[in-house]
Design an enzyme around this catalytic site. Structure first.
Site, mmCIF file in Angstrom:
data_model
loop_
_atom_site.group_PDB
_atom_site.id
_atom_site.type_symbol
_atom_site.label_atom_id
_atom_site.label_comp_id
_atom_site.label_asym_id
_atom_site.label_seq_id
_atom_site.Cartn_x
_atom_site.Cartn_y
_atom_site.Cartn_z
ATOM 1 N N CYS B 49 0.826 -1.216 0.000
ATOM 2 C CA CYS B 49 0.000 0.000 0.000
ATOM 3 C C CYS B 49 0.861 1.267 0.000
ATOM 4 O O CYS B 49 0.378 2.344 -0.301
ATOM 5 C CB CYS B 49 -0.953 -0.015 1.182
ATOM 6 S SG CYS B 49 -0.139 -0.392 2.719
ATOM 7 N N SER B 107 10.470 2.163 5.315
ATOM 8 C CA SER B 107 9.010 2.068 5.398
ATOM 9 C C SER B 107 8.405 3.371 5.902
ATOM 10 O O SER B 107 9.109 4.188 6.509
ATOM 11 C CB SER B 107 8.612 0.943 6.353
ATOM 12 O OG SER B 107 9.094 -0.269 5.881
ATOM 13 N N GLN B 118 6.469 -9.055 3.128
ATOM 14 C CA GLN B 118 6.079 -8.608 1.785
ATOM 15 C C GLN B 118 7.229 -8.772 0.793
ATOM 16 O O GLN B 118 7.022 -9.202 -0.346
ATOM 17 C CB GLN B 118 5.615 -7.150 1.839
ATOM 18 C CG GLN B 118 4.266 -7.006 2.548
ATOM 19 C CD GLN B 118 3.955 -5.571 2.940
ATOM 20 O OE1 GLN B 118 4.872 -4.767 3.146
ATOM 21 N NE2 GLN B 118 2.683 -5.248 3.093
ATOM 22 N N ALA B 188 -18.380 2.211 15.743
ATOM 23 C CA ALA B 188 -18.094 0.989 14.985
ATOM 24 C C ALA B 188 -17.470 1.293 13.627
ATOM 25 O O ALA B 188 -17.538 0.497 12.707
ATOM 26 C CB ALA B 188 -19.372 0.178 14.805
ATOM 27 N N GLY B 189 -16.834 2.456 13.538
ATOM 28 C CA GLY B 189 -16.150 2.813 12.286
ATOM 29 C C GLY B 189 -14.816 2.088 12.184
ATOM 30 O O GLY B 189 -14.542 1.151 12.941
ATOM 31 N N THR B 191 -11.750 3.099 12.965
ATOM 32 C CA THR B 191 -10.899 3.219 14.157
ATOM 33 C C THR B 191 -11.429 2.334 15.280
ATOM 34 O O THR B 191 -10.658 1.671 15.976
ATOM 35 C CB THR B 191 -10.870 4.696 14.635
ATOM 36 O OG1 THR B 191 -10.775 5.538 13.508
ATOM 37 C CG2 THR B 191 -9.736 4.941 15.579
ATOM 38 N N GLY B 192 -12.747 2.360 15.452
ATOM 39 C CA GLY B 192 -13.359 1.529 16.486
ATOM 40 C C GLY B 192 -13.099 0.057 16.222
ATOM 41 O O GLY B 192 -12.798 -0.709 17.150
#
Lengths: 268, 436
Positions: B49, B107, B118, B188-189, B191-192
């Site tokens: 990524c 990194s 990786q 509940a996003g 981060t949560g």
């Protein structure tokens, strides 16, 4: 020999201090070896003194200070070995070093000893009392660490204290265990004293300042244990209780030894 | 050495471009044959990524960075991407870059151990596709060694460097075990979810999720195996939890000072840690005044993260030394490649004579005598060739005595008439063996 012992205590304390603040682990094993050597030397010192003076080294207050220093460092050594918690040594061994400094600087050789001091129950009474006060000192040290870490976490100070000390719950547990041990030993010392002293001392009085204050200290810690086990005082409040209890016990001992006259004086 | 490569990473391009250029495993499988056909004789593609690196041995001297970029952009059409977004590497610089990436000092988060795996996967995929030969394989070995040594010989991977992990580190300084503790995650996003996963991985005894949208709570709860507390009941349930993590996108405080004060009364002073990882904050920071409450917001957690990142950066010089050692070792090996065919032909020449002579007595003596003679002649040849072989390798290893090594090689080939036996001529062998 007394000064050599003092030097060993200072070296051990400094190695623990260095290891606590240092990022590398150079002294991690050396400090433990240094403590072990100090303890061995301390035992040799006691044995030598016993043979040289012809009595156990528990007669003068400075001999007792040395015994307390030994008892603190030995107890810590066992705790470190058993729990593998290494970050607390500097705080506990500081107390041991202070006691040994006082002992080494002021100790005198007393050859003539009161006959009652050769009695077996007195030895047990004195040793349990000393071990009891040692346990209380250690509990105070753990409480001090608890409050330090508590303050560090609260104020987002993630310095060496945060990194090196064990967590708050462990410190609280160690404080509690040390208090239980201290309470049990002090109770034994008080009971032994109460049963043995009247027959040994014609001038014995239950209103002797040392007896009253030691009983008071024992009762206070007993109450503390009860309140903690009922979860009435926990966490920071329990740590504060432990420190206040320790301060009170030290002050009461000093008060009884220095200000008030007592039959509890065996040095002549 | 003619290793060539390009890299696009967090230092050269914004996340949008990096994401757009990211090659999935399927895409690498598709792209590798193109590289094989037009650009590299061997190579590898690493795409994460945060970076896309393409390195290899060019098929001819005419191949340049631009060709790699061109084939990449032809394969993956990304608007707004230009040559400025690429870093180009050649020879020693390329090898150094590959090893730096493998060490994790390159990194986005220095010391991120994920990169070790990786890099390994990228090389293994290249091998599976027949895109990795002698040189890439040796480079792969060096890269893996660097990765391993970085972990074992330095402290570059130590300390929490993410917000949620820093939160866990604080919790570890408060509680002795998580098994007997209850935690509540409000929000509940993304981060949560991350916080809930971290708590679950840390072995939390009881985990509950609460979110304004119940369906979202239920979805996350099923992912992390936890209970759901309806958002409207959350304040009444607070006292049951030792750890509260808030990560909502609410505009104001969802937990006020009075809520926490009331909660602590019900908890009878039992410690509670509140990790407020929301922006803007979900909990009134005044709660830090309450005894037994440990309140940490993103700023305070960042103190830990930044300190640990600084500590990791202090380890970089040690990692540089490791990279240098591995580079030296790699190039020592590489430099001997030029002399290897000569050594091989030289030894083969002697071996053929030995075999020929020993064969002559095969049917004149007993088997055990033949075996003895065979072994003895092998030992003699081995001892005779030991110093010449060792000296040839020594001269080549430094990489600075190129001409001297060539003279030695030519003399040996000439003296022993090796080229007559070999199909290759002397110069071709000396110059072209590296990438074989």
């Amino acid at each position: 020999m007394s000064y050599s012992l003092l030097v060993l205590f200072i070296i051990t304390f400094l190695s623990y201090l260095y290891d606590f603040f240092s990022e590398n682990n150079y002294l991690q094993n050396i400090k433990r070896i240094s403590l072990f050597i100090t303890l061995i030397f301390h035992v040799v010192y006691f044995v030598e003194r016993t043979f040289f003076l012809g009595h156990l080294p528990i007669v003068t207050q400075y001999e007792i200070f040395s015994l307390i220093a030994f008892s603190i460092s030995f107890t810590y050594f066992l705790l470190e070995l058993l729990s593998d918690i290494k970050g607390t040594g500097v705080f506990i061994l500081f107390f041991a070093m202070v006691f040994q400094i006082k002992s080494s600087l002021f100790i005198q050789d007393v050859y003539v000893v009161n006959h009652v001091l050769q009695n077996y129950p007195l030895g047990t009474h004195v040793i349990t009392a000393i071990l009891g006060f040692t346990a209380i000192s250690i509990s105070a040290a753990y409480s001090f660490m608890y409050l330090l870490l508590y303050k560090n976490i609260k104020s987002n100070n993630f310095s060496v204290i945060f990194k090196r000390l064990p967590n708050l719950e462990i410190l609280e547990k160690l404080t509690f265990y040390a208090i239980i041990i201290g309470f049990a030993l002090l109770s034994i010392a008080v009971i032994l004293g109460m049963t043995w002293l009247p027959s040994a001392f014609p001038e014995f009085s239950y209103f002797d300042s040392k007896i009253i204050l030691t009983v008071l200290v024992t009762i206070i810690y007993g109450i503390g244990i009860y309140l903690k086990s009922k979860r009435i005082i926990i966490g920071k409040r329990f740590a504060k209780f432990s420190i206040y209890g320790f301060v009170f016990s030290i002050l009461s001992l000093m008060l009884a030894s220095v200000i008030m006259s007592s039959f509890h004086n065996f040095s002549n | 050495m003619d290793i060539l490569g390009i890299s696009i990473n967090h230092k050269t391009a914004p996340i949008g471009l990096r994401e757009a250029l990211h090659l999935s495993q399927e895409e690498i499988l598709e792209f590798t044959p193109i590289l094989k056909e037009h650009v590299f004789s061997e190579g590898y593609v690493l795409s994460t990524c945060n970076r896309t690196d393409i390195f290899g041995i060019p098929k001819s001297g005419k191949i340049s960075y631009k060709d790699i970029q061109k084939y990449l952009l032809d394969f993956k059409h990304v608007d707004g991407l230009s040559s400025e977004h690429f870093l180009n590497y050649f020879s020693c610089g390329a090898v150094k870059h590959v090893l730096e990436v493998a060490s994790s000092i390159n990194s986005l988060i220095v010391g991120d151990s994920q990169i070790h795996g990786q890099v390994k996967e990228a090389f293994l995929l290249s091998e599976d596709l027949g895109f990795s030969k002698t040189l890439m394989h040796k480079l792969f070995e060096a890269a893996v060694r660097v990765g391993k040594r970085t972990i074992t010989e330095t402290r570059i991977g130590e300390g929490a460097v993410t917000i949620s992990y820093a939160g866990i580190k604080i919790l570890e300084k408060i509680f002795s075990t998580f098994e007997t503790k209850a935690a509540l995650v409000i929000g509940a996003g993304e981060t949560g979810e991350l916080a809930a996963k971290h708590l679950r991985e840390s072995g939390i005894g009881k985990l509950s999720i609460s979110n304004r949208t119940l369906s979202k709570s239920e979805l996350l709860a099923s992912k992390v195996n936890s209970d759901v507390i309806p958002f409207e009941n959350v304040k009444e349930s607070l006292h049951k939890f030792d750890i509260i993590v808030t990560a909502t996108s609410a505009d104001g405080y969802i937990l006020e000072y009075e809520d926490i004060k009331k909660m602590m009364k019900l908890r009878k002073g039992k410690m509670c840690s509140i990790l407020d990882i929301a922006l803007p904050r979900d909990v009134d920071p005044k709660v830090t005044e309450i005894d037994g409450i440990f309140y940490n917001d993103i700023d305070s957690l960042n103190i830990i993260v930044n300190e640990n990142l600084k500590n990791r950066e202090k380890e970089i010089p040690i990692v540089d030394n490791i990279i240098m050692e591995e580079m030296t070792s790699f190039f020592k090996w590489y430099n001997t490649l030029n002399i290897v065919p000569t050594i091989k032909d030289f030894r083969d020449f002697f071996e053929e004579i030995r075999k020929d002579e020993v064969e002559k007595i095969k049917y004149k003596v007993h088997d055990y005598e033949y075996e003895k003679v065979d072994n003895m002649t092998k030992r003699i040849i081995g001892r005779i060739l030991h110093y010449p072989t060792w000296n040839l390798k020594r001269i080549s290893e430094t990489g600075t005595n190129f001409e001297e090594a060539k003279i030695y090689s030519d003399v040996i080939r000439e003296l022993f008439n090796l080229d007559h036996k070999s199909e290759n001529n002397s110069d071709d062998t000396f110059y072209n063996n590296g990438a074989k």
